[in-house]
Design an enzyme around this catalytic site. Structure first.
Site, short mmCIF file in Angstrom:
data_model
loop_
_atom_site.label_atom_id
_atom_site.label_comp_id
_atom_site.label_asym_id
_atom_site.label_seq_id
_atom_site.Cartn_x
_atom_site.Cartn_y
_atom_site.Cartn_z
N LYS A 53 0.83 -1.22 0.00
CA LYS A 53 0.00 0.00 0.00
C LYS A 53 0.86 1.26 0.00
O LYS A 53 0.62 2.19 -0.77
CB LYS A 53 -0.91 0.06 1.24
CG LYS A 53 -1.92 -1.07 1.37
CD LYS A 53 -2.89 -0.79 2.50
CE LYS A 53 -2.27 -0.73 3.89
NZ LYS A 53 -1.69 -2.00 4.35
N ARG B 102 -9.22 1.63 9.31
CA ARG B 102 -8.86 0.26 9.66
C ARG B 102 -9.93 -0.42 10.49
O ARG B 102 -9.77 -1.58 10.87
CB ARG B 102 -7.55 0.27 10.45
CG ARG B 102 -6.31 -0.06 9.63
CD ARG B 102 -5.12 0.05 10.56
NE ARG B 102 -3.99 -0.72 10.17
CZ ARG B 102 -2.92 -0.21 9.56
NH1 ARG B 102 -2.88 1.05 9.21
NH2 ARG B 102 -1.89 -0.98 9.29
N ARG C 4 12.13 -7.24 4.45
CA ARG C 4 12.23 -5.85 3.99
C ARG C 4 12.97 -4.96 4.98
O ARG C 4 13.01 -5.23 6.18
CB ARG C 4 10.84 -5.27 3.69
CG ARG C 4 10.04 -4.88 4.90
CD ARG C 4 8.70 -4.28 4.50
NE ARG C 4 7.90 -3.88 5.65
CZ ARG C 4 6.68 -3.36 5.58
NH1 ARG C 4 6.09 -3.22 4.41
NH2 ARG C 4 6.04 -3.02 6.68
N ARG D 10 11.73 -2.32 10.66
CA ARG D 10 10.69 -1.77 11.54
C ARG D 10 10.50 -2.72 12.70
O ARG D 10 10.50 -3.93 12.50
CB ARG D 10 9.38 -1.64 10.75
CG ARG D 10 9.18 -0.27 10.15
CD ARG D 10 8.02 -0.23 9.21
NE ARG D 10 6.75 -0.64 9.81
CZ ARG D 10 5.58 -0.53 9.18
NH1 ARG D 10 5.52 -0.03 7.97
NH2 ARG D 10 4.47 -0.93 9.77
N ARG E 175 -0.47 -8.62 13.38
CA ARG E 175 -1.02 -7.57 12.50
C ARG E 175 -1.95 -8.18 11.45
O ARG E 175 -2.99 -7.61 11.12
CB ARG E 175 0.12 -6.80 11.82
CG ARG E 175 0.85 -5.88 12.78
CD ARG E 175 2.20 -5.43 12.27
NE ARG E 175 2.13 -4.61 11.08
CZ ARG E 175 3.17 -4.39 10.27
NH1 ARG E 175 4.34 -4.92 10.52
NH2 ARG E 175 3.01 -3.63 9.22
P1 AMP Z 1 1.12 0.79 8.81
O1 AMP Z 1 2.39 1.51 8.53
O2 AMP Z 1 -0.07 1.34 8.06
O3 AMP Z 1 1.25 -0.70 8.69
O4 AMP Z 1 0.77 1.08 10.36
C1 AMP Z 1 1.67 0.68 11.38
C2 AMP Z 1 0.92 0.58 12.70
O5 AMP Z 1 0.37 1.87 13.06
C3 AMP Z 1 -0.28 -0.36 12.71
O6 AMP Z 1 0.10 -1.72 12.90
C4 AMP Z 1 -1.09 0.20 13.88
O7 AMP Z 1 -0.49 -0.14 15.13
C5 AMP Z 1 -0.88 1.71 13.72
N1 AMP Z 1 -1.92 2.30 12.85
C6 AMP Z 1 -1.75 2.87 11.62
N2 AMP Z 1 -2.91 3.30 11.11
C7 AMP Z 1 -3.85 3.01 12.04
C8 AMP Z 1 -5.27 3.19 12.09
N3 AMP Z 1 -5.96 3.74 11.08
N4 AMP Z 1 -5.91 2.77 13.21
C9 AMP Z 1 -5.25 2.22 14.24
N5 AMP Z 1 -3.92 2.01 14.25
C10 AMP Z 1 -3.22 2.39 13.16
#
Ligand code: AMP
Length: 215
Positions: A13, A88, A127, A160, A171
């Site tokens: 994404k 989400r 990654r 990360r 996740r």
């Molecule tokens: P991402 O980089 O989009 O995979 O987000 C990394 C982490 O940030 C996720 O695993 C959640 O812990 C938190 N996070 C990001 N976006 C959201 C969201 N819309 N709602 C809740 N937690 C979020």
């Protein structure tokens, strides 16, 4: 133009959102990037979010809703935006609909990238991410004294914390249980485009743009 890019963690994404934002001259809004920046800078938000993000859980809806409301009202979103990582949960989707109604009518797309969990786990555990610009590379592309090909930072590639295999599995579980239902919520509320996310980066971008053109 308002785009939601949707799919499992690690499906690509962020990579596609950056490319599309640049090609379409719209803002790229990544809630994950916003949270990581807050964590890095130890802001009040960062201190609240750190343990949750590190464990692969979701930050509470009220916190995320406040962030997204502020960001979408900024000038940089005036020409449109691509949302990466939001909504989400169904509650976040409802809130987003309210905010979008306040912002006024615009063409809305939901682009879903698909890939099996095994492919995702393999991708994420291999990654590395540039801590300066967020670019992603495969582990064995990052050599000693490595310079980021995008932002030119030196030795900036890290894993990360939430890319650990156990955390990825959590996740993915959160995605299937809580986030995946958001896809059905958008049935009839946006132009929905589903794309095979296992193809090359260029092919995925091309397929998305072709499908958007035709809709
Ligand atoms: P991402 O980089 O989009 O995979 O987000 C990394 C982490 O940030 C996720 O695993 C959640 O812990 C938190 N996070 C990001 N976006 C959201 C969201 N819309 N709602 C809740 N937690 C979020």
């Amino acid at each position: 133009m308002q785009i939601i890019i949707f799919g499992s963690p690690g499906v690509g994404k962020g990579t596609q959102a950056k490319i599309l934002a640049s090609k379409l001259s719209i803002a790229h809004i990544s809630t994950g990037d916003i949270l990581r920046e807050a964590i890095k800078n130890k802001t009040e938000l960062g201190l609240k979010a750190k343990a949750i993000v590190d464990h692969g859980e979701l930050v509470p809806d009220d916190i995320m809703g406040g962030i997204i409301r502020d960001v979408l009202k900024q000038d940089r979103c005036k020409n449109g935006f691509i949302l990466d990582g939001f909504p989400r949960t169904i509650a976040q989707a409802h809130l987003l609909e309210t905010i979008l109604a306040e912002l006024g009518a615009a063409k809305k797309f939901l682009i879903k990238l698909d890939a099996d969990d095994n492919i995702i786990i393999n991708r994420i555990t291999n990654r590395m991410v540039c801590s300066s610009c967020g670019n992603i590379l495969i582990k064995n592309e990052v050599t000693e004294n490595f310079q980021c090909p995008v932002c030119k930072s030196m030795n900036s590639y890290v894993r990360r914390k939430d890319d650990d295999e156990e955390v990825i599995k959590r996740r993915l579980k959160v995605y299937h249980e809580t986030t995946a239902p958001v896809f059905n919520f958008y049935n009839g509320k946006a132009v929905v485009i589903e794309i095979d996310g296992t193809q090359s980066i260029d092919e995925v971008t091309k397929n998305i743009l072709d499908r958007m053109d035709r809709s």
